[in-house]
Motif scaffolding. Sequence first.
Motif, mmCIF file in Angstrom:
data_model
loop_
_atom_site.group_PDB
_atom_site.id
_atom_site.type_symbol
_atom_site.label_atom_id
_atom_site.label_comp_id
_atom_site.label_asym_id
_atom_site.label_seq_id
_atom_site.Cartn_x
_atom_site.Cartn_y
_atom_site.Cartn_z
ATOM 1 N N VAL A 21 48.038 -24.906 27.590
ATOM 2 C CA VAL A 21 48.155 -24.016 28.747
ATOM 3 C C VAL A 21 49.592 -24.487 29.237
ATOM 4 N N GLY A 22 49.557 -23.825 30.722
ATOM 5 C CA GLY A 22 50.592 -24.203 31.537
ATOM 6 C C GLY A 22 51.282 -22.897 31.940
ATOM 7 N N GLY A 23 52.557 -23.254 32.645
ATOM 8 C CA GLY A 23 53.559 -22.158 32.841
ATOM 9 C C GLY A 23 53.812 -21.282 31.680
ATOM 10 N N GLN A 24 53.881 -19.928 32.099
ATOM 11 C CA GLN A 24 54.361 -19.151 31.047
ATOM 12 C C GLN A 24 55.689 -19.235 31.059
ATOM 13 N N LYS A 25 56.467 -19.140 29.816
ATOM 14 C CA LYS A 25 57.939 -19.519 29.518
ATOM 15 C C LYS A 25 58.224 -21.007 29.724
ATOM 16 N N CYS A 26 57.254 -21.794 29.254
ATOM 17 C CA CYS A 26 57.559 -23.469 29.409
ATOM 18 C C CYS A 26 57.599 -23.796 28.016
ATOM 19 N N GLY A 27 57.374 -22.888 26.758
ATOM 20 C CA GLY A 27 57.508 -23.439 25.429
ATOM 21 C C GLY A 27 56.238 -23.261 24.942
ATOM 22 N N THR A 28 55.234 -22.824 25.361
ATOM 23 C CA THR A 28 53.926 -22.662 24.690
ATOM 24 C C THR A 28 53.797 -22.193 23.176
ATOM 25 N N THR A 29 54.612 -21.093 22.853
ATOM 26 C CA THR A 29 54.851 -20.529 21.822
ATOM 27 C C THR A 29 55.505 -21.322 20.749
ATOM 28 N N ALA A 30 56.411 -22.227 21.188
ATOM 29 C CA ALA A 30 57.001 -23.156 20.302
ATOM 30 C C ALA A 30 56.042 -24.191 19.913
ATOM 31 N N LEU A 31 55.477 -24.750 20.773
ATOM 32 C CA LEU A 31 54.688 -25.720 20.405
ATOM 33 C C LEU A 31 53.544 -25.307 19.519
ATOM 34 N N ALA A 32 52.951 -24.056 19.881
ATOM 35 C CA ALA A 32 52.043 -23.722 18.700
ATOM 36 C C ALA A 32 52.514 -23.588 17.526
ATOM 37 N N ASN A 33 53.863 -22.971 17.264
ATOM 38 C CA ASN A 33 54.532 -22.822 15.903
ATOM 39 C C ASN A 33 54.496 -24.063 15.363
ATOM 40 N N PHE A 34 54.916 -25.224 16.106
ATOM 41 C CA PHE A 34 55.098 -26.251 15.674
ATOM 42 C C PHE A 34 53.883 -27.074 15.020
ATOM 43 N N ILE A 35 52.846 -27.237 15.834
ATOM 44 C CA ILE A 35 51.646 -27.947 15.294
ATOM 45 C C ILE A 35 50.808 -26.919 14.361
ATOM 46 N N ALA A 36 51.024 -25.666 14.129
ATOM 47 C CA ALA A 36 50.363 -24.872 13.117
ATOM 48 C C ALA A 36 50.691 -25.325 11.901
ATOM 49 N N GLN A 37 52.011 -25.923 11.666
ATOM 50 C CA GLN A 37 52.359 -26.680 10.341
ATOM 51 C C GLN A 37 51.581 -27.727 10.071
ATOM 52 N N HIS A 38 50.604 -28.536 10.845
ATOM 53 C CA HIS A 38 49.896 -29.543 10.569
ATOM 54 C C HIS A 38 48.666 -29.073 9.708
ATOM 55 N N PRO A 39 48.374 -29.784 8.874
ATOM 56 C CA PRO A 39 47.176 -29.489 7.936
ATOM 57 C C PRO A 39 45.671 -29.430 8.787
ATOM 58 N N ASP A 40 45.865 -30.346 9.815
ATOM 59 C CA ASP A 40 44.584 -30.309 10.396
ATOM 60 C C ASP A 40 44.379 -29.476 11.715
ATOM 61 N N ILE A 41 45.424 -28.587 11.825
ATOM 62 C CA ILE A 41 45.385 -27.597 13.126
ATOM 63 C C ILE A 41 45.541 -26.496 12.760
ATOM 64 N N PHE A 42 44.552 -25.467 13.218
ATOM 65 C CA PHE A 42 44.579 -24.236 12.877
ATOM 66 C C PHE A 42 44.980 -23.462 14.221
ATOM 67 N N VAL A 43 46.094 -22.529 14.393
ATOM 68 C CA VAL A 43 46.155 -21.935 15.722
ATOM 69 C C VAL A 43 45.685 -19.981 15.427
ATOM 70 N N VAL A 44 44.964 -19.711 16.354
ATOM 71 C CA VAL A 44 44.267 -18.382 16.045
ATOM 72 C C VAL A 44 45.491 -17.398 15.757
ATOM 73 N N ASN A 45 45.071 -16.422 15.325
ATOM 74 C CA ASN A 45 46.040 -15.375 15.101
ATOM 75 C C ASN A 45 46.813 -14.702 16.241
ATOM 76 N N GLY A 46 48.129 -14.589 16.315
ATOM 77 C CA GLY A 46 48.322 -14.009 17.422
ATOM 78 C C GLY A 46 48.859 -14.995 18.487
ATOM 79 N N LYS A 47 48.671 -16.366 18.220
ATOM 80 C CA LYS A 47 48.718 -17.498 19.287
ATOM 81 C C LYS A 47 48.073 -17.588 20.499
ATOM 82 N N GLU A 48 48.077 -16.497 21.181
ATOM 83 C CA GLU A 48 47.409 -16.248 22.269
ATOM 84 C C GLU A 48 45.981 -15.392 22.150
ATOM 85 N N GLY A 49 44.949 -16.251 22.466
ATOM 86 C CA GLY A 49 43.699 -15.452 22.052
ATOM 87 C C GLY A 49 43.279 -14.505 23.276
#
Length: 259
Positions: A21-49
Amino acid sequence: MSDPIMDDVSNQNPQMNLAIVGGQKCGTTALANFIAQHPDIFVVNGKEGHIFDAPDIDSLSLADIQARYKLIMGGYKGERWVCDATPIYAYWQDIPARLVAYNPNIKVIFLTRDPVDRAVSHYFMEKNRGDETLSILRAFLSERKRLLNSRGDKGWESSWRHHSYLDRGRYNAQIENLKRSLATENILIMTNRELRHQQQQALARVFSFLGVNSIQVPEKDVFEGRYNTDKLAVKIARWYASFKLKHERKLFRSFEINR
């Protein structure tokens, strides 16, 4: 003894247990894309539920909420963490309590950025999408009236979504509201700059916060938007935003110093 976090995700219908969460345009998309590469982390389809900020959220039961999450979990393979990266979840005051009611074990990562830079970037995003017709200075000057006129409006076109340029940069109120519902150890505060300039260290903090093994994720530029900041109107708008958000800028700098 069973692990409550693992219990959340050990079945065919796992609960979301991590919110970015946090401020829009703060890098939430980038962070979600980074951590989605971890085998123990699933990011919901579309990133924002956009489950907890849906206009009809007041009428939804916990079962309804879970059913909606199930619809955006295509590809889930039993990962320990299920992440929804919807920035506005921290901005609307009633959402943190709803998150905990849905899942008492939830953890939250709160991303921040210099609130003036964030406001300008937010404005140009809305302008480029066609959701803003005013000049940047007029939009900033009109914000308070727009929000007052839209009070209580959770619709998709609400000014609370599109025109809250300065208000979304008031991080202290959002963080304090989060702390009223979540234990401090379940909240991680990060800055956009550490994600941009210290990606591996920033991701190591995230993985430690989540109790998963740290992995190397290929570095990538964190997009911040491109717009002409040399125009006089933008400079005046930045000055106005700097005046209105002077205390929030100090708070943001304290986050950077503490890193």
